[in-house]
Design an enzyme around this catalytic site. Structure first.
Site, PDB file in Angstrom:
ATOM      1  CD  GLU A  29      -3.074  -1.058   0.240  1.00  9.14           C
ATOM      2  OE1 GLU A  29      -3.022  -0.182  -0.334  1.00  9.14           O
ATOM      3  OE2 GLU A  29      -3.851  -1.765   0.050  1.00  9.14           O
TER       4      GLU A  29
ATOM      5  NE  ARG B 291      -3.677   2.777  -0.895  1.00  6.17           N
ATOM      6  CZ  ARG B 291      -5.035   2.598  -0.294  1.00  6.17           C
ATOM      7  NH1 ARG B 291      -5.586   3.710   0.089  1.00  6.17           N
ATOM      8  NH2 ARG B 291      -5.767   1.531  -0.611  1.00  6.17           N
TER       9      ARG B 291
ATOM     10  CG  ASP C 107      -6.294  -7.325  -7.465  1.00  7.35           C
ATOM     11  OD1 ASP C 107      -5.116  -7.547  -6.806  1.00  7.35           O
ATOM     12  OD2 ASP C 107      -6.924  -6.559  -6.883  1.00  7.35           O
TER      13      ASP C 107
ATOM     14  CD  GLU D 200     -10.909  -1.777  -8.487  1.00 11.89           C
ATOM     15  OE1 GLU D 200     -11.989  -1.230  -8.070  1.00 11.89           O
ATOM     16  OE2 GLU D 200      -9.861  -1.480  -7.763  1.00 11.89           O
TER      17      GLU D 200
ATOM     18  CB  THR E 293      -2.148  -1.255  -9.168  1.00 13.00           C
ATOM     19  OG1 THR E 293      -3.629  -1.767  -9.243  1.00 13.00           O
ATOM     20  CG2 THR E 293      -1.434  -1.106  -7.752  1.00 13.00           C
TER      21      THR E 293
HETATM   22  C1  DMJ Z   1      -6.381   0.649  -4.869  1.00 12.90           C
HETATM   23  O1  DMJ Z   1      -5.389   0.701  -3.939  1.00 12.90           O
HETATM   24  C2  DMJ Z   1      -5.445  -0.067  -5.999  1.00 12.90           C
HETATM   25  O2  DMJ Z   1      -6.105   0.098  -7.325  1.00 12.90           O
HETATM   26  C3  DMJ Z   1      -5.357  -1.613  -5.760  1.00 12.90           C
HETATM   27  O3  DMJ Z   1      -4.645  -2.171  -6.917  1.00 12.90           O
HETATM   28  C4  DMJ Z   1      -6.491  -1.878  -5.534  1.00 12.90           C
HETATM   29  N1  DMJ Z   1      -7.333  -1.583  -4.690  1.00 12.90           N
HETATM   30  C5  DMJ Z   1      -7.553  -0.143  -4.331  1.00 12.90           C
HETATM   31  C6  DMJ Z   1      -8.718   0.460  -5.291  1.00 12.90           C
HETATM   32  O4  DMJ Z   1      -9.746  -0.519  -5.236  1.00 12.90           O
END
Ligand code: DMJ
Length: 673
Positions: A304, A308, A437, A573, A662
């Site tokens: 995370e 981020r 995912d 998403e 992501t």
């Molecule tokens: C985000 O932190 C990122 O997209 C991660 O890959 C999946 N979860 C959240 C959004 O849903």
């Protein structure tokens, strides 16, 4: 001539009176005499005839007029001189450069005329708004290369009026009538047009932004403005009640702390940059400069904080050219490295960034597969920027190791991996949802980031998509929607997480980069399904998880929702995939679907005092049960993808030059197409 009186007196006498006639007298009595001498004598006679008083009055008047004349001559002399000189200069310029006179106003400019024009055409009046004294210019790194001036003006017509309305509507915000131009950067008409002060030095490569800076600006449209408005509303809540903290709790007007690192603020930095929110960006930058301190005794989740914080800082560095963000990225990157000190080199999930220690969760020595395989884009980029290969070495090692592991099912990976043995655990369960995912997403994206050379990544990706097709794809009833289910020990489950909706976008990105055309077909089918996960629900918002009906039942839709799954966390998403689909197909229906979703977020998740909240029940429009939390990815991802989806500017984060991590933070492709 003769005298008539003499002629009438008797016979004519030849006596002549010789009279010497001057010219005046020659005209005869009563005739018109206007000679100077006559006038002088006449005036003098008249003057003599005046009384003393009359003469005094006249003399006084003459004296008074003489004094006035002297005074006015001295004060006007200079003015006349300058007017005369300017006039001459202008005439000269006009002769030298014909036509220039239009650009340089004449001697006496006509402000009234300009004002009148403004009144006639309000759009024009906004082209160069008055700068209120409180407005500060952004740092030089905020000032990107400006497009040609005429293009800027063209762009401003549509954009700036709407921006103005937004600003006016928001009473809290002070007005800065700036111009939002191409790529979201704010450019004022008379502003410096220096390129970004890119501080990239060896071994960094020049940012691909340079080339884009040459392109024409594309006006921001109404839907994009609605996204900006939503962002500002969310930001207001964060600023008022959670400034510098991780997440806003918009209902309790408070905040929650996860890592204590201003997560929302960092996640939102590049969004503000792209939206052109200069003041907000600058304020956030100040916080990063003065208050973002990583030397803290705090446990953070490696994945995370990488996607981020590290991702957010790196992308902001690339967009702004401001080395502050690179310095901060280096700092957090170094502090996360202890996570890789494990027997297997598969990183632990948690790191104490102050102490430099790392550990797995208390209940297991496993890490999540998605987590250890979705930090690569960021660490690889950090190596490229710093010239320190340790970051890339660590994450590439993970990928190489996972590439060789057994326990996959036609390229599909289990959800857990042990940090001691380096082996997959909990074998037999396969999903494209939570815990796996972004493994699939990052296979493709690393391959693109590195210039499509790392064949193992591509192999693993292609094999995995075949695995999805073989094991996880099904069609629902009654609409025959193609969806991605799960496999648990040979049993198919028609369960699909909203998280899986990243997949259509990733498939489309692969097809765009030359992979199998049927990936695009699958992407088209899956994005329709993801949209239906919103459209078939009472609020028009998707739940966290859906179950698809495999058999037609009267009165049943394709989508079923279990009570435990009916929350919505403002996730990105579907909007993310809509963005890719629109970019690659140009089909406006994807924009329309995104627009519906934005409106439903506004309807059911917007908190009047500022911010948006996740909700507990997407099936109850009259009470969606707000959860009192705004996730940082709503600003970092959801609204950013919305804005990009509604744009028709393919250079607004060009997908041949950038790869999104992501968390929707764009990083440069090392060898852009
Ligand atoms: C985000 O932190 C990122 O997209 C991660 O890959 C999946 N979860 C959240 C959004 O849903």
């Amino acid at each position: 001539m003769y005298s008539g009186a003499a002629a009438a007196a008797g016979p004519p006498r030849r006596d002549f009176i010789s009279v010497t006639l001057g010219p005046e007298e020659a005209v005869g009595v009563g005739g018109y005499n206007n000679s100077k001498a006559w006038r002088r004598r006449s005036c003098w006679r008249k003057w003599k005839q005046l009384s003393r008083l009359q003469r005094s009055v006249i003399l006084f008047l003459f004296a008074f007029l003489a004094v006035c004349g002297v005074i006015s001559y001295t004060s006007m002399g200079e003015a006349w001189k300058s007017i005369t000189n300017k006039s001459l200069d202008e005439q000269r310029t006009e002769q030298e450069i014909p036509g220039l006179k239009l650009a340089n106003p004449a001697v006496l400019p006509a402000p009234q005329k300009a004002d009148a024009n403004r009144g006639d055409n309000p759009e024009l009046s906004l082209q160069k708004p008055p700068k209120p004294p409180h407005v500060r210019r952004g740092p030089s790194n905020l000032q990107i290369r400006a497009p040609r001036r005429d293009m800027r003006l063209k762009t401003q017509h549509d954009t700036i009026r709407a921006v103005e309305e937004l600003v006016e509507a928001d009473k809290v915000e002070k007005t800065e009538k700036s111009i939002i131009s191409w790529r979201g950067a704010v450019i004022e008409p008379d502003q410096s047009t220096e390129p970004p002060s890119s501080k990239i030095k060896e071994p960094e490569k020049p940012s691909p932004m340079e080339a884009e800076d040459q392109k024409e600006p594309v006006p921001i449209n109404e839907r994009q403005l609605a996204v900006i408005e939503a962002f500002r509303h969310a930001w207001k809540g964060y600023k008022d009640f959670a400034w510098g903290h991780d997440e806003l709790k918009p209902l309790s007007k408070s905040y929650s702390e996860w890592f204590g690192l201003g997560l929302t603020l960092i996640d939102a930095l590049d969004t503000m940059w792209i939206f052109g929110l200069k003041e907000e960006f600058e304020e956030a930058r100040k916080w990063v400069a003065n208050d973002l301190i990583f030397d803290k005794n705090v446990d953070v989740n490696l994945f995370e904080s990488t996607i981020r914080i590290l991702g957010g800082l790196l992308s902001t560095y690339h967009l702004s050219g401001d080395s502050l963000f690179l310095e901060k990225a280096k700092d957090i990157g170094n502090r996360l490295m202890p996570a890789f000190k494990t027997p297997s080199k598969i990183p632990y999930s948690d790191v104490n960034i102050g102490r430099g220690t790392a550990h797995p969760p208390r209940w297991t020595s496993d890490s999540t597969v998605a987590e250890v395989t979705s930090i690569q884009l960021e660490f690889r980029e950090l190596s490229r920027l710093t010239g320190d290969e340790k970051f890339q070495k660590a994450v590439d090692g993970v990928m190489k190791h996972v590439h060789t592991l057994s326990g996959k099912n036609d390229g599909l990976v289990p959800m857990f991996i042990n940090t001691n043995s380096g082996q997959f655990t909990h074998l037999g369960v396969y999903t494209l949802g939570a815990r796996a995912d972004s493994y699939y997403e990052y296979l493709l994206k690393q391959w693109i980031q590195g210039g499509k050379k790392e064949n193992e990544l591509l192999e693993d990706y292609m094999r995995a998509i075949e695995g999805v097709k073989k094991h996880l794809l099904q069609r629902s009833q009654p609409k025959k929607l193609t969806f991605v289910g799960e496999l648990a020990h040979g049993h198919f489950s028609a369960k699909m997480d909203h998280l899986v909706c990243f997949l259509p976008g990733t498939l489309a990105l692969g097809a765009h980069n030359g992979l199998a055309a049927d990936h695009m077909k699958l992407a088209e089918a899956l994005i329709e399904t993801c949209y239906q996960m919103y459209a078939q629900v009472e609020t028009g918002l998707s739940p966290e998880i859906v179950h698809f009906n495999l058999h037609a039942q009267k009165g049943h839709k394709d989508v079923e929702i279990k009570p435990a799954d009916r929350h919505n966390l403002l996730r990105p998403e579907t909007v993310e995939s809509l963005f890719y689909m629109y970019r690659f197909t140009g089909d406006k229906k994807y924009q329309d679907w995104g627009w519906e979703i934005l409106q439903n977020f506004n309807r059911y998740t917007r908190v009047p005092t500022g911010g948006y909240t996740s909700i507990n029940n997407v099936q109850n429009p009259s009470n969606p049960e707000p959860r009192d939390k705004m996730e940082s990815f709503f600003l970092g991802e959801t609204l950013k993808y919305m804005f990009l989806l509604f744009s028709d500017d393919i250079d607004l984060i060009n997908l041949d030059k950038y790869i999104f991590n992501t968390e929707a933070h764009p990083l440069p492709i090392w060898v852009p197409a």
